[in-house]
Scaffold this motif. Structure first.
Motif, PDB file in Angstrom:
ATOM      1  N   HIS A  75       0.827  -1.206   0.000  1.00  0.00           N
ATOM      2  CA  HIS A  75       0.000   0.000   0.000  1.00  0.00           C
ATOM      3  C   HIS A  75       0.859   1.254   0.000  1.00  0.00           C
ATOM      4  N   VAL A  76       1.862   1.248   0.867  1.00  0.00           N
ATOM      5  CA  VAL A  76       2.774   2.389   0.977  1.00  0.00           C
ATOM      6  C   VAL A  76       4.183   1.857   1.213  1.00  0.00           C
ATOM      7  N   ALA A  77       5.128   2.433   0.501  1.00  0.00           N
ATOM      8  CA  ALA A  77       6.541   2.100   0.720  1.00  0.00           C
ATOM      9  C   ALA A  77       7.297   3.395   0.978  1.00  0.00           C
ATOM     10  N   GLY A  78       8.239   3.315   1.879  1.00  0.00           N
ATOM     11  CA  GLY A  78       8.994   4.518   2.197  1.00  0.00           C
ATOM     12  C   GLY A  78      10.435   4.212   2.533  1.00  0.00           C
ATOM     13  N   TRP A  79      11.271   5.193   2.291  1.00  0.00           N
ATOM     14  CA  TRP A  79      12.660   5.137   2.712  1.00  0.00           C
ATOM     15  C   TRP A  79      12.910   6.303   3.669  1.00  0.00           C
ATOM     16  N   TYR A  80      13.565   6.003   4.764  1.00  0.00           N
ATOM     17  CA  TYR A  80      13.909   6.992   5.769  1.00  0.00           C
ATOM     18  C   TYR A  80      15.422   6.960   5.969  1.00  0.00           C
ATOM     19  N   ARG A  81      15.940   8.011   6.567  1.00  0.00           N
ATOM     20  CA  ARG A  81      17.350   8.006   6.905  1.00  0.00           C
ATOM     21  C   ARG A  81      17.570   8.728   8.233  1.00  0.00           C
ATOM     22  N   GLN A  82      18.643   8.330   8.874  1.00  0.00           N
ATOM     23  CA  GLN A  82      19.037   8.982  10.125  1.00  0.00           C
ATOM     24  C   GLN A  82      20.535   9.210  10.088  1.00  0.00           C
ATOM     25  N   GLY A  83      20.902  10.476   9.973  1.00  0.00           N
ATOM     26  CA  GLY A  83      22.316  10.844   9.948  1.00  0.00           C
ATOM     27  C   GLY A  83      22.867  11.004  11.351  1.00  0.00           C
ATOM     28  N   PRO A  84      24.164  11.120  11.482  1.00  0.00           N
ATOM     29  CA  PRO A  84      24.801  11.288  12.793  1.00  0.00           C
ATOM     30  C   PRO A  84      24.257  12.502  13.536  1.00  0.00           C
ATOM     31  N   GLY A  85      23.728  12.297  14.718  1.00  0.00           N
ATOM     32  CA  GLY A  85      23.206  13.393  15.515  1.00  0.00           C
ATOM     33  C   GLY A  85      21.921  13.997  15.001  1.00  0.00           C
ATOM     34  N   LYS A  86      21.274  13.313  14.063  1.00  0.00           N
ATOM     35  CA  LYS A  86      20.041  13.850  13.482  1.00  0.00           C
ATOM     36  C   LYS A  86      18.866  12.932  13.756  1.00  0.00           C
ATOM     37  N   GLU A  87      17.666  13.479  13.593  1.00  0.00           N
ATOM     38  CA  GLU A  87      16.471  12.668  13.728  1.00  0.00           C
ATOM     39  C   GLU A  87      16.207  11.919  12.421  1.00  0.00           C
ATOM     40  N   ARG A  88      15.469  10.835  12.530  1.00  0.00           N
ATOM     41  CA  ARG A  88      15.092  10.086  11.345  1.00  0.00           C
ATOM     42  C   ARG A  88      14.154  10.931  10.495  1.00  0.00           C
ATOM     43  N   GLU A  89      14.403  10.932   9.182  1.00  0.00           N
ATOM     44  CA  GLU A  89      13.577  11.721   8.271  1.00  0.00           C
ATOM     45  C   GLU A  89      13.163  10.884   7.071  1.00  0.00           C
ATOM     46  N   LYS A 106      25.612  13.479  -2.072  1.00  0.00           N
ATOM     47  CA  LYS A 106      26.342  14.536  -1.387  1.00  0.00           C
ATOM     48  C   LYS A 106      26.737  14.058   0.010  1.00  0.00           C
ATOM     49  N   PRO A 107      27.764  14.670   0.593  1.00  0.00           N
ATOM     50  CA  PRO A 107      28.160  14.263   1.949  1.00  0.00           C
ATOM     51  C   PRO A 107      27.003  14.330   2.954  1.00  0.00           C
ATOM     52  N   ASP A 108      26.088  15.278   2.770  1.00  0.00           N
ATOM     53  CA  ASP A 108      24.934  15.383   3.678  1.00  0.00           C
ATOM     54  C   ASP A 108      23.980  14.193   3.558  1.00  0.00           C
ATOM     55  N   ASP A 109      24.131  13.391   2.532  1.00  0.00           N
ATOM     56  CA  ASP A 109      23.295  12.195   2.389  1.00  0.00           C
ATOM     57  C   ASP A 109      23.799  11.045   3.251  1.00  0.00           C
ATOM     58  N   THR A 110      24.943  11.226   3.874  1.00  0.00           N
ATOM     59  CA  THR A 110      25.487  10.178   4.737  1.00  0.00           C
ATOM     60  C   THR A 110      24.536   9.892   5.887  1.00  0.00           C
ATOM     61  N   ALA A 111      24.139   8.633   6.004  1.00  0.00           N
ATOM     62  CA  ALA A 111      23.153   8.244   7.020  1.00  0.00           C
ATOM     63  C   ALA A 111      22.929   6.745   6.961  1.00  0.00           C
ATOM     64  N   VAL A 112      22.216   6.254   7.957  1.00  0.00           N
ATOM     65  CA  VAL A 112      21.678   4.902   7.884  1.00  0.00           C
ATOM     66  C   VAL A 112      20.296   5.008   7.238  1.00  0.00           C
ATOM     67  N   TYR A 113      20.084   4.221   6.207  1.00  0.00           N
ATOM     68  CA  TYR A 113      18.834   4.262   5.462  1.00  0.00           C
ATOM     69  C   TYR A 113      17.970   3.052   5.828  1.00  0.00           C
ATOM     70  N   TYR A 114      16.693   3.336   6.083  1.00  0.00           N
ATOM     71  CA  TYR A 114      15.746   2.311   6.475  1.00  0.00           C
ATOM     72  C   TYR A 114      14.580   2.277   5.483  1.00  0.00           C
ATOM     73  N   CYS A 115      14.116   1.081   5.196  1.00  0.00           N
ATOM     74  CA  CYS A 115      12.907   0.984   4.379  1.00  0.00           C
ATOM     75  C   CYS A 115      11.730   0.619   5.268  1.00  0.00           C
ATOM     76  N   SER A 116      10.564   1.020   4.815  1.00  0.00           N
ATOM     77  CA  SER A 116       9.318   0.737   5.516  1.00  0.00           C
ATOM     78  C   SER A 116       8.258   0.373   4.494  1.00  0.00           C
ATOM     79  N   ILE A 117       7.530  -0.685   4.776  1.00  0.00           N
ATOM     80  CA  ILE A 117       6.461  -1.120   3.878  1.00  0.00           C
ATOM     81  C   ILE A 117       5.199  -1.373   4.680  1.00  0.00           C
ATOM     82  N   THR A 118       4.104  -0.821   4.195  1.00  0.00           N
ATOM     83  CA  THR A 118       2.774  -1.149   4.715  1.00  0.00           C
ATOM     84  C   THR A 118       2.091  -1.997   3.653  1.00  0.00           C
TER      85      THR A 118
END
Length: 119
Positions: free
Chosen positions: A32-46, A86-98
């Motif tokens: 139904h919905v798929a998403g990718w999120y990321r959380q960089g160093p010292g940042k919230e997941r977005e 870009k360097p600002d893209d550095t993060a842990v990337y998570y997928c989410s599926i509903t």
């Protein structure tokens, strides 16, 4: 128990590309919905990419035009193509599926994959 297995992360130079994959360990039914999120160093997941069953996609301005989310329902897999990284893209990337199957809707999350953009 269904697991989402992510792959494709790694170290890439600025301007480079990566393609992340998120595969369900078994048939999860209709996505139904798929998403990718990321959380960089010292940042919230977005949220960085979202895809609905109707084909509507959403991206924040920070990645618009560079990231593309897609899915292959037959393979129970969601992808994230990332270009011009870009360097600002550095993060842990998570997928989410509903997804829905047998009249039940469930939410699934991947374990995360590291993306590092550095020269």
């Amino acid at each position: 128990q269904v697991q989402l297995v992510e792959s494709g992360g790694g170290l890439v130079q600025p301007g480079g590309s990566l393609r992340l994959s998120c595969e369900a360990s078994e048939n999860i039914g209709t996505i139904h919905v798929a998403g990718w999120y990321r959380q960089g160093p010292g940042k919230e997941r977005e949220l960085v990419a979202r895809l609905t069953s109707s084909g509507t996609t959403n991206y924040p301005d920070s990645v618009k035009g560079r990231f593309t989310i897609s899915k292959d329902s037959a393979k129970n897999t969601v992808y994230l193509q990332m270009n011009n990284l870009k360097p600002d893209d550095t993060a842990v990337y998570y997928c989410s599926i509903t997804a829905g199957r047998n009249y039940k809707v469930s939410d699934y999350w991947g374990q995360g994959t590291q993306v590092t953009v550095s020269s």
